[in-house]
Design an enzyme around this catalytic site. Structure first.
Site, short mmCIF file in Angstrom:
data_model
loop_
_atom_site.label_atom_id
_atom_site.label_comp_id
_atom_site.label_asym_id
_atom_site.label_seq_id
_atom_site.Cartn_x
_atom_site.Cartn_y
_atom_site.Cartn_z
N GLY A 154 -18.41 47.51 3.35
CA GLY A 154 -19.73 47.58 3.97
C GLY A 154 -20.17 48.97 4.39
N THR A 155 -19.42 50.02 4.00
CA THR A 155 -19.82 51.37 4.44
C THR A 155 -21.15 51.79 3.82
OG1 THR A 155 -18.34 52.22 2.74
CG2 THR A 155 -17.56 52.37 4.98
N GLY A 156 -21.33 51.52 2.53
CA GLY A 156 -22.57 51.94 1.86
C GLY A 156 -23.78 51.24 2.45
N CYS A 157 -23.65 49.93 2.67
CA CYS A 157 -24.76 49.15 3.24
C CYS A 157 -25.08 49.66 4.64
CB CYS A 157 -24.38 47.67 3.35
SG CYS A 157 -23.83 46.98 1.80
N LYS A 190 -22.61 60.36 -1.82
CA LYS A 190 -21.57 60.17 -0.82
C LYS A 190 -20.21 60.58 -1.38
CE LYS A 190 -23.04 55.97 -0.66
NZ LYS A 190 -23.37 54.56 -0.42
N THR A 209 -12.83 49.54 4.61
CA THR A 209 -14.06 50.28 4.31
C THR A 209 -15.18 49.37 3.82
OG1 THR A 209 -13.33 50.64 2.04
CG2 THR A 209 -12.74 52.34 3.65
#
Ligand code: 3NM
Length: 492
Positions: free
Chosen positions: A212-215, A176, A210
């Site tokens: 919690g974007t990865g989850c 990412k 931002t």
């Protein structure tokens, strides 16, 4: 019993008391994708928007009991892995995955049970035990660096880093780009399975919210896969979902707010552009506009057909010859181009982009296979319009990466005129595409459309219909063309 059960996705991850990341973000995402979420909680974290405080790792017996309870009743179609806080958790999950047959998406959350950076031991344990079971790993920059135990030197080093991660055992990886510098006001993610690879470039969303974007991204990928989308489609949909969530995110506590969960993405601004190479700095291609809606768009296999249909007032047409070569092909294209000039009509040449440039055609139409071969720069520089066929989210993202003059969406219905590996998209999906793309792109719908179906197709909002057999195999093509042109005129 319902004939089609709801897909089940497990999240094996930590609880975030602040509700922005972890299991809480995963379940909100699953809900938006209409999949059923089951959870195996690996740790309970006490955190708010400022800080991560206490972490309590789930005892082994409790972890095993959760896995066993689900495995004996609610088996996963797809598993998403998030925070696995210590080596014991990693080992137990890896053991379960040894016999699990479904797809595994792993977001390698680099957080240890003490809340600090992942220890070298835990990182090594993940690489050795977990990576071979991961069908897709979704690290950000620092997670990729921790896995590789080296620095990743900017966007230009990402493809090599991704290949190195696949070499460590993951079946595929999506690195990412959120922590790299924005390029062309876009963030760039790179996916590879070691053989194929592509970049997904999304508008840079300027926000501090931002959390919690990865989850959410990894959960959205898992959920889209469980819904039956291919992995490339799932990556496009998930990136759009998270971009939408970032664009609309608001601060709730005193620190960074969470990415929001507001359903299926439906604005083009959230959709990534896809390309095989890292986008260079500066403007993308610039293909001329078609000026107006394309209207009735017959696709025919000879200049004779073009002459016949342009004489009925058709203003857009495509020459799609498959069985001519050399001089015969050239003469056919030359005549098609000349007819376009004579009738002041838009004549697109399918496939033969070099001839189209050389002979000064109005435009070219390319299928996805041709996008790899054709010289986009040459087509754009020659001032030709470009039309691109699309059938899936992946293909639309790829077309969007080129900013073509129009996008064809198909097949709407089953078709006998072209070998088609894709299922019909149907009217609902066509309507969705019109909503997403219609404000920015000229569109045409294709595949299995005839006079009877045309009105319903136009009701989706698409202003142009492309067709082969309904015209070329009609008893009276002139009458069919007149009927369709008047229908398009009234409805569109
Ligand atoms: N392209 P008919 S469907 C040439 O979906 C073509 O990209 C399609 O023929 C696509 O109107 C198609 O006879 C065939 O179904 C359209």
């Amino acid at each position: 019993m319902a004939s089609r059960r709801k897909p089940i996705v497990w999240s094996i991850a930590g609880s975030d008391s602040g509700g922005g990341a972890g299991i809480q973000a995963d379940l909100a995402t699953f809900h938006d994708f209409n999949v059923h979420g089951c959870t195996v909680i690996t740790a309970i974290t006490a955190q708010n928007s400022f800080a991560l405080g206490h972490i309590s790792v789930t005892p082994r017996r409790t972890l095993a009991a959760q896995i066993n309870a689900l495995d004996s009743d609610l088996q996963a179609d797809v598993i998403k892995l998030g925070m696995l806080a210590d080596e014991s958790v990693v080992s137990m999950v890896a053991k379960y995955l040894e016999t699990y047959k479904g797809f595994v998406v792993c977001d390698p959350v680099m957080m240890s049970s003490t809340g600090g950076e992942l220890s070298k031991n835990l990182s090594a344990c993940m690489i050795e035990k977990l990576l071979p079971h991961c069908d897709l790993l979704t690290p950000n920059l620092s997670e990729a660096e921790a896995i590789l135990n080296r620095e990743v030197g900017g966007l230009d080093d990402v493809e090599r880093a991704a290949a190195d991660i696949v070499a460590l055992g993951a079946h595929a990886v999506l690195i990412k780009g959120g922590h790299f510098d924005a390029r062309n006001s876009e963030r760039h993610d790179y996916w590879t399975d070691g053989i194929d690879g592509f970049w997904l470039s999304g508008t840079n969303v300027d926000t501090l919210n931002t959390h919690g974007t990865g989850c959410s991204l990894s959960s959205a990928i898992a959920a889209a896969l469980a819904r039956g989308y291919s992995l490339p489609d799932a990556l496009v949909i998930a990136k759009a979902y998270v971009s939408q969530g970032l664009r609309m995110a608001v601060q709730l506590g005193g620190g960074p707010g969470p990415v929001v969960h507001v359903g299926w993405p439906h604005e083009l601004i959230d959709f990534p552009a896809l390309s095989r190479r890292l986008p260079v700095k500066g403007p993308r291609f610039n293909f001329p506009s078609c000026g107006e809606e394309l209207g009735l768009y017959p696709v025919v296999d000879s200049a004779d057909w073009i002459a016949r249909l342009l004489a009925c007032g058709v203003k857009t047409i495509q020459l799609r010859v498959k069985d001519l070569q050399g001089d015969a092909l050239r003469q056919e294209v030359e005549r098609a181009v000349a007819l376009g000039r004579e009738f002041n009509a838009k004549v697109f040449i399918n496939d033969y982009w070099q001839l189209a440039i050389e002979l000064g055609a109005y435009g070219v139409h390319l299928g996805q296979e041709d996008l790899d071969i054709a010289d986009m720069d040459a087509i754009a520089k020659a001032g030709l319009r470009l039309g691109v066929s699309t059938h899936t989210y992946y293909e639309v993202a790829r077309a969007h990466g080129l900013r073509p003059s129009y996008i064809a969406i198909g097949p709407v219905y089953p078709t006998n005129s072209k070998q088609m590996p894709y299922s019909p998209q149907g009217l609902m999906q066509l309507r969705r595409w019109v909503g997403i793309l219609g404000g920015d792109y000229t569109l045409t719908a294709i595949g299995g459309i005839d006079v009877k179906r045309a009105a319903a197709v136009l009701q989706t909002g698409v202003k142009s219909i492309a067709m082969i057999s309904a015209i070329t195999q009609a008893e009276n093509p002139e009458a069919v063309v007149a009927e369709l042109m008047s229908l398009i005129e009234t409805v569109a």
